[in-house]
Write an enzyme that holds these catalytic residues in place. Structure first.
Site, PDB file in Angstrom:
ATOM      1  N   GLN A  55      10.070   0.639   5.726  1.00 52.56           N
ATOM      2  CA  GLN A  55       8.758   0.238   6.251  1.00 52.56           C
ATOM      3  C   GLN A  55       7.817  -0.023   5.078  1.00 52.56           C
ATOM      4  OE1 GLN A  55       6.098   3.329   7.793  1.00 52.56           O
ATOM      5  NE2 GLN A  55       5.863   2.137   9.664  1.00 52.56           N
ATOM      6  N   HIS A 107       0.835  -1.195   0.000  1.00 53.19           N
ATOM      7  CA  HIS A 107       0.000   0.000   0.000  1.00 53.19           C
ATOM      8  C   HIS A 107       0.870   1.244   0.000  1.00 53.19           C
ATOM      9  CE1 HIS A 107      -2.528   3.190   1.762  1.00 53.19           C
ATOM     10  NE2 HIS A 107      -3.398   2.675   0.902  1.00 53.19           N
ATOM     11  N   HIS A 108       1.873   1.276   0.873  1.00 54.69           N
ATOM     12  CA  HIS A 108       2.862   2.357   0.811  1.00 54.69           C
ATOM     13  C   HIS A 108       4.178   1.881   1.419  1.00 54.69           C
ATOM     14  CE1 HIS A 108       1.819   3.512   5.083  1.00 54.69           C
ATOM     15  NE2 HIS A 108       3.121   3.698   5.103  1.00 54.69           N
ATOM     16  N   HIS A 159       0.524  14.385   5.465  1.00 54.64           N
ATOM     17  CA  HIS A 159       0.023  13.199   6.171  1.00 54.64           C
ATOM     18  C   HIS A 159      -1.034  13.607   7.198  1.00 54.64           C
ATOM     19  CE1 HIS A 159      -0.036   9.368   8.352  1.00 54.64           C
ATOM     20  NE2 HIS A 159       0.173  10.048   9.468  1.00 54.64           N
ATOM     21  N   MET A 176      -3.434  13.139  12.815  1.00 51.33           N
ATOM     22  CA  MET A 176      -2.121  13.765  12.743  1.00 51.33           C
ATOM     23  C   MET A 176      -2.227  14.885  11.731  1.00 51.33           C
ATOM     24  SD  MET A 176       0.662  10.728  12.788  1.00 51.33           S
ATOM     25  CE  MET A 176       0.700   9.508  14.101  1.00 51.33           C
ATOM     26  N   HIS A 185      -4.796  11.504   9.075  1.00 46.57           N
ATOM     27  CA  HIS A 185      -5.608  10.300   9.034  1.00 46.57           C
ATOM     28  C   HIS A 185      -6.921  10.668   8.338  1.00 46.57           C
ATOM     29  CE1 HIS A 185      -3.037   8.829  12.673  1.00 46.57           C
ATOM     30  NE2 HIS A 185      -2.332   9.052  11.592  1.00 46.57           N
ATOM     31  N   HIS A 231       3.855  -1.150   4.145  1.00 49.53           N
ATOM     32  CA  HIS A 231       2.481  -1.378   4.611  1.00 49.53           C
ATOM     33  C   HIS A 231       1.828  -2.398   3.681  1.00 49.53           C
ATOM     34  CE1 HIS A 231      -1.864   0.439   4.989  1.00 49.53           C
ATOM     35  NE2 HIS A 231      -1.777  -0.781   5.499  1.00 49.53           N
TER      36      HIS A 231
END
Ligand code: IYT
Ligand code: CU
Ligand code: CU
Length: 332
Positions: free
Chosen positions: A143, A65-66, A214, A290, A216, A145
């Site tokens: 990282q 996803h990312h 960024h 956020m 949510h 996702h």
């Protein structure tokens, strides 16, 4: 045709120095729960610096996803792979140890972000992220996702990641990232502006070239500005970036090529809209919010900015108008 397109995309940009590639990939992991965030680290040679000049994704949106690439002074875990979502501490059912990407309370910054089949990102000529050596980035942490796990049901594994394009030739321009954001809370059934600003107090000429937003679920629009006051105290706002934060959260080119100098201010605003019955706080989970605006820049010289963060308390205590700004732009 596909092969030609691939070769063209992978061809290194014409530069005055040799560029090597480092394959920074997941070590064939097998996610077994949906919405899993996995991290893997690499220690960078402390004896000599490297300069990252490009990021070539090895991923497809069908699987990942990312992806985020973190620069850490210490990694979040000593394991080769661990569970590192924003809420990693809360869940450990995935069979992977849970902790943040960088060790909590130590230096951490986002160096690159990929989403939605974004192509290779090449930094401007002569610009690189200095890593290893005497830089603050001692480790890189990847990282990924993994939102959907259907394709792993048959036992197959994944090596999503990034080919890092780097050179060992010292570059005259160093890249860095400043993170603007807020604390605070969003009232029930309200539109809220989460705002931050800070003044540049370093004698450097900063050239922003990319930005990332960024939030949510409640984010409607996130914008970032350079604010310059003239000698009459009038503020001049230049837009650096503006996006719907629910579009892919990767780095996009800045909207205006301007420089930031001693005495200028950086400012960012997130417009949030809540139809919830309770207050929404800043925090890591989907129930929280956020407000982040990342600015990627380069400076001439041997060190990027000392300042890496620009945070305010956010609403209800901090707003731009109470901070004595004038000519504040409308959201439109
Ligand atoms: C409270 C908040 O805004 N957290 C953000 C920004 C943040 C990033 C890093 C704060 C710190 C960091 O070391 I790196 I302290 C946040 O967590 N943003 C998410 C990622 O989890 C980094 C994002 O995707 O931007
Ligand atoms: Cu994602
Ligand atoms: Cu977040």
């Amino acid at each position: 045709v596909a092969l030609v397109a691939l070769a063209a995309a992978a061809a290194p940009a014409a530069r005055g120095y040799g560029v090597n590639k480092f394959s920074f990939l997941m070590p064939n992991v097998r996610p077994t729960v949906p919405e899993l965030y996995l991290c893997t680290p690499v220690k960078v040679d402390p004896m000599r610096p490297y300069y990252i000049v490009g990021f070539e994704p090895n991923a497809t949106m069908a699987t990942a996803h990312h992806m985020l690439l973190y620069g850490c002074s210490e990694p979040g875990s000593a394991k080769p792979v661990w569970n590192c979502g924003e809420m990693a501490a809360a869940s450990d059912e995935a069979g992977y140890e849970a902790s943040s990407p960088c060790k909590q309370g130590t230096g951490s910054e986002i160096v690159y972000a990929w989403a939605r089949d974004a192509p290779t990102l090449s930094l401007p000529e002569d610009v690189g992220f200095k890593v290893g050596g005497d830089s603050d980035i001692k480790y890189l942490v990847l990282q990924v996702h993994y939102a959907h796990i259907d394709k792993f049901k048959d036992g197959s594994t994944d090596d999503s990641g990034i080919f890092l394009h780097y050179t060992q030739r010292p570059l005259p321009r160093l890249a860095g990232v400043v993170l603007l954001g807020t604390g605070g809370r969003i009232a029930p059934h309200a539109e809220e502006h989460m705002e931050t600003s800070c003044e540049m107090r370093e004698h450097k000429v900063v050239h922003p070239f990319a930005y990332r937003t960024h939030t949510h679920a409640l984010g409607k629009v996130v914008s970032g500005y350079r604010v310059r006051s003239d000698r009459h105290g009038e503020d001049h706002w230049t837009l650096l970036g503006k996006r719907d934060p629910l579009t892919p959260q990767m780095f996009y080119p800045v909207l205006n090529n301007v420089t930031i100098q001693y005495g200028d201010k950086l400012a960012a605003r997130c417009t949030m809209e809540s139809t919830r019955d309770d207050y929404t706080m800043i925090g890591a989970t989907n129930k929280d919010e956020m407000c982040n605006f990342y600015l990627m820049y380069w400076v001439e010289g041997t060190k990027p900015l000392d300042v890496k963060y620009c945070f305010t308390e956010g609403p209800p205590r901090y707003h731009w108008d109470s901070a004595h700004f004038n000519h504040i732009p409308d959201e439109e």
